[in-house]
Design an enzyme around this catalytic site. Structure first.
Site, mmCIF file in Angstrom:
data_model
loop_
_atom_site.group_PDB
_atom_site.id
_atom_site.type_symbol
_atom_site.label_atom_id
_atom_site.label_comp_id
_atom_site.label_asym_id
_atom_site.label_seq_id
_atom_site.Cartn_x
_atom_site.Cartn_y
_atom_site.Cartn_z
ATOM 1 N N HIS A 103 23.557 -26.626 -73.551
ATOM 2 C CA HIS A 103 22.132 -26.361 -73.255
ATOM 3 C C HIS A 103 21.557 -25.093 -73.775
ATOM 4 O O HIS A 103 20.634 -25.058 -74.279
ATOM 5 C CB HIS A 103 21.811 -26.347 -71.742
ATOM 6 C CG HIS A 103 20.171 -26.140 -71.556
ATOM 7 N ND1 HIS A 103 19.004 -26.837 -71.892
ATOM 8 C CD2 HIS A 103 19.567 -24.932 -70.755
ATOM 9 C CE1 HIS A 103 18.005 -26.248 -71.706
ATOM 10 N NE2 HIS A 103 18.298 -25.156 -71.160
ATOM 11 N N GLU A 138 20.954 -34.299 -77.176
ATOM 12 C CA GLU A 138 19.571 -34.296 -76.596
ATOM 13 C C GLU A 138 18.649 -33.604 -77.392
ATOM 14 O O GLU A 138 17.376 -33.705 -77.448
ATOM 15 C CB GLU A 138 19.587 -33.479 -75.460
ATOM 16 C CG GLU A 138 19.951 -31.887 -75.606
ATOM 17 C CD GLU A 138 19.335 -31.024 -74.632
ATOM 18 O OE1 GLU A 138 18.768 -31.654 -73.579
ATOM 19 O OE2 GLU A 138 19.474 -29.866 -74.614
ATOM 20 N N ASP A 147 25.075 -29.785 -78.443
ATOM 21 C CA ASP A 147 23.846 -30.049 -78.734
ATOM 22 C C ASP A 147 23.586 -30.345 -80.290
ATOM 23 O O ASP A 147 23.621 -29.450 -80.918
ATOM 24 C CB ASP A 147 22.824 -29.194 -78.062
ATOM 25 C CG ASP A 147 22.865 -29.013 -76.840
ATOM 26 O OD1 ASP A 147 24.260 -28.922 -76.142
ATOM 27 O OD2 ASP A 147 21.813 -28.875 -75.878
ATOM 28 N N HIS A 156 16.205 -32.724 -72.284
ATOM 29 C CA HIS A 156 15.245 -33.367 -73.409
ATOM 30 C C HIS A 156 15.479 -34.701 -73.497
ATOM 31 O O HIS A 156 15.036 -35.376 -74.298
ATOM 32 C CB HIS A 156 15.592 -32.662 -74.775
ATOM 33 C CG HIS A 156 14.937 -31.039 -74.839
ATOM 34 N ND1 HIS A 156 13.604 -30.796 -74.906
ATOM 35 C CD2 HIS A 156 15.733 -30.085 -74.827
ATOM 36 C CE1 HIS A 156 13.666 -29.805 -74.922
ATOM 37 N NE2 HIS A 156 14.904 -29.030 -74.914
HETATM 38 FE FE LIG Z 1 20.196 -28.585 -76.137
HETATM 39 FE FE LIG Z 2 18.976 -28.716 -72.973
#
Ligand SMILES: [Fe+2]
Ligand SMILES: [Fe+2]
Length: 259
Positions: free
Chosen positions: A177, A40, A9, A69
């Site tokens: 995540h 995201e 991420d 997201h």
């Molecule tokens: Fe994330």
């Molecule tokens: Fe996420």
């Protein structure tokens, strides 16, 4: 052996900057064939925009994936379909815009990547990630040499269960995540690389990429506050997957941290 770097991420400007600065050189130095990144959180920590997607793709990322997201930035829902190398989670309702997978070609090989959202502690309207992954494999199996599945989920149990469920049928099952890299990178018995979380790319002097103070305060009183993206200790984090000669399975996986 073909090599894939899956970057976790990307958070805000610090995350985008380290990607732009380091990815082109990493591609050369590590001899990477495929570079995929979850973006995201790339727009101020929440979602992505067309401008950002374009610049990430230009800095040497072959494919961009997204998570819960995905729709945080207004207007992205109309832009996403214009991007051939960006996909939204595959187990969102079919009526959602955007692709459910991306193909990347390198050295005469074709890799397919898709994301499934977990359903434990994630409030998205997502179908069963296990059934969705099974269906995606049926569809993509005949079309790709290598399949990579991103498991974008909160619970390590759900990620591990998906890892075991898909072992031997894909090259890698990679978790995202939770933004915290885990120490469990391994090739499972049937040949799929697995890790619970590849970590985030952004400021680590933070709570999951956000400034510490307002997050701590919110734990005290529960009042809403702005969580700005933090700035300190920026790292790029991801998983390096060494693919087998035919690309169907993995020979190795390790966590990569670039400071
Ligand atoms: Fe994330
Ligand atoms: Fe996420």
């Amino acid at each position: 052996m073909p090599k894939l770097l899956f970057i976790g991420d990307i958070v805000g400007r610090p995350g985008r900057e380290i990607v732009a600065e380091r990815v082109p050189k990493l591609r050369m130095d590590m001899g990477l064939d495929f570079v995929i990144a979850n973006a995201e959180n790339s727009a101020a920590g929440a979602g992505i925009t067309g401008l950002i997607a374009r610049s990430l793709l230009e800095s040497g990322i072959d494919a961009i994936t997204l998570g819960d997201h995905v729709w945080d930035q207004r207007g992205w829902e109309t832009e996403i379909s214009h991007f051939e190398r960006v996909c939204r989670p595959a187990n969102l309702p079919e009526s959602c815009p955007g692709r459910d997978h991306v193909f990347v070609e390198a050295g005469g090989r074709r890799l397919a990547v898709f994301t499934v959202l977990g359903r434990q502690y994630l409030g998205m309207k997502a179908e069963c990630p296990f059934r969705c992954a099974d269906r995606m494999l049926e569809r993509l199996g005949p079309l790709a040499d290598t399949i990579v599945v991103e498991v974008h989920a909160e619970a390590t149990s759900e990620k591990q269960a998906l890892g075991w469920h898909l072992d031997g049928r894909v090259a890698a099952i990679l978790g995202t995540h939770t933004h915290v890299p885990t120490a469990d990178a391994a090739v499972l018995p049937r040949g799929s690389a697995f890790i619970c979380d590849v970590g985030m790319t952004g400021p680590y002097a933070s709570v999951l990429g956000r400034e510490v103070k307002p997050v701590v305060e919110r734990f005290f009183d529960g009042m809403p506050r702005r969580f700005e993206v933090a700035t300190g200790d920026v790292r790029l984090s991801g998983a390096l997957v060494i693919l087998g000669p035919d690309g169907k399975r993995a020979e190795g996986i390790e966590l990569v941290t670039v400071r």
